[in-house]
Design a protein around this motif. Sequence first.
Motif, PDB file in Angstrom:
ATOM      1  N   LEU A  38       0.828  -1.211   0.000  1.00  0.00           N
ATOM      2  CA  LEU A  38       0.000   0.000   0.000  1.00  0.00           C
ATOM      3  C   LEU A  38       0.859   1.257   0.000  1.00  0.00           C
ATOM      4  CD1 LEU A  38      -2.890  -0.942   2.464  1.00  0.00           C
ATOM      5  CD2 LEU A  38      -2.985  -0.755  -0.023  1.00  0.00           C
ATOM      6  N   GLU A  39       1.925   1.262   0.791  1.00  0.00           N
ATOM      7  CA  GLU A  39       2.817   2.427   0.797  1.00  0.00           C
ATOM      8  C   GLU A  39       3.440   2.630  -0.573  1.00  0.00           C
ATOM      9  OE1 GLU A  39       6.275   4.744   0.734  1.00  0.00           O
ATOM     10  OE2 GLU A  39       6.360   2.565   0.514  1.00  0.00           O
ATOM     11  N   SER A  40       3.854   1.549  -1.206  1.00  0.00           N
ATOM     12  CA  SER A  40       4.435   1.658  -2.540  1.00  0.00           C
ATOM     13  C   SER A  40       3.405   2.158  -3.550  1.00  0.00           C
ATOM     14  CB  SER A  40       4.992   0.302  -2.977  1.00  0.00           C
ATOM     15  OG  SER A  40       5.991  -0.154  -2.089  1.00  0.00           O
ATOM     16  N   SER A  41       2.165   1.715  -3.410  1.00  0.00           N
ATOM     17  CA  SER A  41       1.113   2.169  -4.319  1.00  0.00           C
ATOM     18  C   SER A  41       0.852   3.661  -4.163  1.00  0.00           C
ATOM     19  CB  SER A  41      -0.173   1.372  -4.067  1.00  0.00           C
ATOM     20  OG  SER A  41       0.028  -0.008  -4.266  1.00  0.00           O
ATOM     21  N   LEU A  42       0.756   4.120  -2.907  1.00  0.00           N
ATOM     22  CA  LEU A  42       0.521   5.547  -2.678  1.00  0.00           C
ATOM     23  C   LEU A  42       1.677   6.386  -3.207  1.00  0.00           C
ATOM     24  CD1 LEU A  42      -1.003   5.657   0.931  1.00  0.00           C
ATOM     25  CD2 LEU A  42      -2.148   6.173  -1.225  1.00  0.00           C
ATOM     26  N   SER A  43       2.898   5.950  -2.958  1.00  0.00           N
ATOM     27  CA  SER A  43       4.054   6.710  -3.429  1.00  0.00           C
ATOM     28  C   SER A  43       4.113   6.715  -4.954  1.00  0.00           C
ATOM     29  CB  SER A  43       5.338   6.115  -2.852  1.00  0.00           C
ATOM     30  OG  SER A  43       5.355   6.222  -1.442  1.00  0.00           O
ATOM     31  N   PHE A  44       3.792   5.591  -5.574  1.00  0.00           N
ATOM     32  CA  PHE A  44       3.815   5.529  -7.028  1.00  0.00           C
ATOM     33  C   PHE A  44       2.762   6.453  -7.648  1.00  0.00           C
ATOM     34  CE2 PHE A  44       2.161   3.531 -10.961  1.00  0.00           C
ATOM     35  CZ  PHE A  44       3.287   3.705 -11.752  1.00  0.00           C
ATOM     36  N   LEU A  45       1.637   6.614  -6.962  1.00  0.00           N
ATOM     37  CA  LEU A  45       0.593   7.520  -7.442  1.00  0.00           C
ATOM     38  C   LEU A  45       0.892   8.978  -7.113  1.00  0.00           C
ATOM     39  CD1 LEU A  45      -2.573   5.437  -6.465  1.00  0.00           C
ATOM     40  CD2 LEU A  45      -1.616   5.743  -8.752  1.00  0.00           C
ATOM     41  N   GLY A  46       1.998   9.251  -6.453  1.00  0.00           N
ATOM     42  CA  GLY A  46       2.345  10.619  -6.092  1.00  0.00           C
ATOM     43  C   GLY A  46       1.655  11.111  -4.851  1.00  0.00           C
ATOM     44  N   LEU A  47       1.104  10.189  -4.027  1.00  0.00           N
ATOM     45  CA  LEU A  47       0.380  10.568  -2.815  1.00  0.00           C
ATOM     46  C   LEU A  47       1.176  10.299  -1.552  1.00  0.00           C
ATOM     47  CD1 LEU A  47      -3.159   9.221  -3.821  1.00  0.00           C
ATOM     48  CD2 LEU A  47      -2.352  11.592  -3.876  1.00  0.00           C
ATOM     49  N   GLY A  48       2.433   9.918  -1.704  1.00  0.00           N
ATOM     50  CA  GLY A  48       3.288   9.720  -0.538  1.00  0.00           C
ATOM     51  C   GLY A  48       4.041  10.989  -0.187  1.00  0.00           C
ATOM     52  N   ASP A  49       4.924  10.881   0.789  1.00  0.00           N
ATOM     53  CA  ASP A  49       5.717  12.027   1.208  1.00  0.00           C
ATOM     54  C   ASP A  49       6.756  12.334   0.130  1.00  0.00           C
ATOM     55  OD1 ASP A  49       7.293  13.924   2.431  1.00  0.00           O
ATOM     56  OD2 ASP A  49       7.260  12.941   4.386  1.00  0.00           O
ATOM     57  N   PRO A  50       6.702  13.524  -0.486  1.00  0.00           N
ATOM     58  CA  PRO A  50       7.653  13.821  -1.566  1.00  0.00           C
ATOM     59  C   PRO A  50       9.084  14.020  -1.076  1.00  0.00           C
ATOM     60  CG  PRO A  50       6.346  15.763  -1.053  1.00  0.00           C
ATOM     61  CD  PRO A  50       5.774  14.632  -0.243  1.00  0.00           C
ATOM     62  N   LEU A  51       9.253  14.222   0.232  1.00  0.00           N
ATOM     63  CA  LEU A  51      10.592  14.458   0.783  1.00  0.00           C
ATOM     64  C   LEU A  51      11.287  13.166   1.219  1.00  0.00           C
ATOM     65  CD1 LEU A  51       9.805  17.617   2.953  1.00  0.00           C
ATOM     66  CD2 LEU A  51      10.649  17.510   0.596  1.00  0.00           C
ATOM     67  N   GLN A  52      10.584  12.041   1.144  1.00  0.00           N
ATOM     68  CA  GLN A  52      11.159  10.774   1.579  1.00  0.00           C
ATOM     69  C   GLN A  52      11.343   9.849   0.380  1.00  0.00           C
ATOM     70  OE1 GLN A  52      12.169  10.202   4.642  1.00  0.00           O
ATOM     71  NE2 GLN A  52      11.328  12.081   5.522  1.00  0.00           N
ATOM     72  N   GLU A  53      12.512   9.252   0.299  1.00  0.00           N
ATOM     73  CA  GLU A  53      12.824   8.338  -0.803  1.00  0.00           C
ATOM     74  C   GLU A  53      12.437   6.918  -0.416  1.00  0.00           C
ATOM     75  OE1 GLU A  53      13.616   7.671  -4.504  1.00  0.00           O
ATOM     76  OE2 GLU A  53      14.275   9.605  -3.700  1.00  0.00           O
ATOM     77  N   SER A  54      11.496   6.352  -1.174  1.00  0.00           N
ATOM     78  CA  SER A  54      11.078   4.972  -0.945  1.00  0.00           C
ATOM     79  C   SER A  54      11.054   4.242  -2.279  1.00  0.00           C
ATOM     80  CB  SER A  54       9.694   4.921  -0.284  1.00  0.00           C
ATOM     81  OG  SER A  54       8.696   5.402  -1.167  1.00  0.00           O
ATOM     82  N   TRP A  55      10.774   2.945  -2.232  1.00  0.00           N
ATOM     83  CA  TRP A  55      10.705   2.187  -3.479  1.00  0.00           C
ATOM     84  C   TRP A  55       9.594   2.701  -4.379  1.00  0.00           C
ATOM     85  CZ3 TRP A  55      10.631  -2.782  -0.087  1.00  0.00           C
ATOM     86  CH2 TRP A  55      11.914  -3.014   0.424  1.00  0.00           C
ATOM     87  N   GLY A  56       8.456   3.030  -3.796  1.00  0.00           N
ATOM     88  CA  GLY A  56       7.345   3.539  -4.590  1.00  0.00           C
ATOM     89  C   GLY A  56       7.634   4.897  -5.200  1.00  0.00           C
ATOM     90  N   SER A  57       8.293   5.782  -4.437  1.00  0.00           N
ATOM     91  CA  SER A  57       8.608   7.099  -4.982  1.00  0.00           C
ATOM     92  C   SER A  57       9.638   6.998  -6.099  1.00  0.00           C
ATOM     93  CB  SER A  57       9.122   8.017  -3.873  1.00  0.00           C
ATOM     94  OG  SER A  57      10.352   7.539  -3.347  1.00  0.00           O
ATOM     95  N   THR A  58      10.541   6.022  -6.026  1.00  0.00           N
ATOM     96  CA  THR A  58      11.490   5.812  -7.120  1.00  0.00           C
ATOM     97  C   THR A  58      10.747   5.434  -8.397  1.00  0.00           C
ATOM     98  OG1 THR A  58      13.222   5.110  -5.577  1.00  0.00           O
ATOM     99  CG2 THR A  58      13.478   4.457  -7.877  1.00  0.00           C
ATOM    100  N   LEU A  59       9.757   4.582  -8.284  1.00  0.00           N
ATOM    101  CA  LEU A  59       8.944   4.233  -9.445  1.00  0.00           C
ATOM    102  C   LEU A  59       8.159   5.436  -9.955  1.00  0.00           C
ATOM    103  CD1 LEU A  59       7.560   0.745  -8.328  1.00  0.00           C
ATOM    104  CD2 LEU A  59       9.331   1.203 -10.030  1.00  0.00           C
ATOM    105  N   TYR A  60       7.693   6.273  -9.042  1.00  0.00           N
ATOM    106  CA  TYR A  60       6.948   7.464  -9.446  1.00  0.00           C
ATOM    107  C   TYR A  60       7.828   8.401 -10.274  1.00  0.00           C
ATOM    108  CZ  TYR A  60       4.947  12.133  -9.046  1.00  0.00           C
ATOM    109  OH  TYR A  60       4.472  13.383  -9.335  1.00  0.00           O
ATOM    110  N   TRP A  61       9.033   8.671  -9.784  1.00  0.00           N
ATOM    111  CA  TRP A  61       9.925   9.580 -10.520  1.00  0.00           C
ATOM    112  C   TRP A  61      10.391   8.952 -11.832  1.00  0.00           C
ATOM    113  CZ3 TRP A  61       9.325  14.249  -9.334  1.00  0.00           C
ATOM    114  CH2 TRP A  61       9.175  14.666  -8.016  1.00  0.00           C
ATOM    115  N   ALA A  62      10.542   7.645 -11.861  1.00  0.00           N
ATOM    116  CA  ALA A  62      10.913   6.989 -13.116  1.00  0.00           C
ATOM    117  C   ALA A  62       9.819   7.159 -14.158  1.00  0.00           C
ATOM    118  CB  ALA A  62      11.184   5.506 -12.864  1.00  0.00           C
ATOM    119  N   GLN A  63       8.566   7.032 -13.715  1.00  0.00           N
ATOM    120  CA  GLN A  63       7.452   7.206 -14.657  1.00  0.00           C
ATOM    121  C   GLN A  63       7.289   8.675 -15.052  1.00  0.00           C
ATOM    122  OE1 GLN A  63       4.254   8.699 -13.994  1.00  0.00           O
ATOM    123  NE2 GLN A  63       3.471   8.171 -16.044  1.00  0.00           N
TER     124      GLN A  63
END
Length: 298
Positions: A227-252
């Motif tokens: 769920l955390e990875s899904s939220l981060s991938f959708l851009g709904l996670g913390d933009p200041l924290q680097e996680s696996w989901g946020s890495t996928l978000y920035w890649a996309q």
Amino acid sequence: MTATVSADPQPGPSGPAPVVRRGRRLRDHTTALGAIGGVIVLTLVTIAVLAPVLAPYDPAERAGTPFSPPSPDHLLGTNDVGQDLLSEMIYGTRVSLTVGIVAAAAAMLIGTVVGLIGGYFPRLGAVAMRGVDVVLILPFLPLLIVLAAYMGRSIVNTVIIIAILIWAPTARVIRSQVLSLAGRDYIVAARSMGAGHAYVLWRHVLPKTMLLAIGEFVAATSGAILLESSLSFLGLGDPLQESWGSTLYWAQARGAFLTPAWKWWVLPPGLLIMCSALGFALLGYALEQRINPRLRRS
């Protein structure tokens, strides 16, 4: 007349012996799966704890040429800014595991309290279980997105949202166990001698349910990480924290799929998410097979 003494019949092909062998094979299979899951989880936790030591570069600094392929200097290449992707993966392990574990622990706490109340107090239990039913029948993904968009993007809000969504299954499991304990002789004896509800719950009921709650916690951690990875991938996670989901978000967001960089920018975090979910799921399955009374009897 000579009496004939017959030996005890040996178990046939469908007798107790095959059942024992099947039970032993099941236990060995469960132990092996639990060991695999434990190794995966322990490895990820070690990476998260030792992130400053294991990461070759600061993930926030430019360490090489943008879109550099994997090389001895950058084992997973770099992103469009030149940041080392291996360092991002290592530090992202901290955030993803922390959010998953803390959210699962909060869900376990809520579910245990609701399950204890629902199983021990019949009238309150009816109301509590209706709340559980409501949580379980709500559309999952739309509710997740709406709550994340409304509450804002932060680590704390992400933990709260995930805990709100995953506590209900734990409550149902704990309630079932409490219902089976409520009529036991030692519970009835304690109540007849004047023991209060709080004392009975704390001294006799809670210790019998903690192992189940721990098993539910381990299993829920797998879903919390997803769920955390899904939220981060959708851009709904913390933009200041680097996680696996946020890495996928920035890649996309930065067009990695349009270049060969997707091979080293997208695949590693995706594999880490899959491995972490698998590790906690296998460990949770093994624990449940060992400690769930219904599964153990069967």
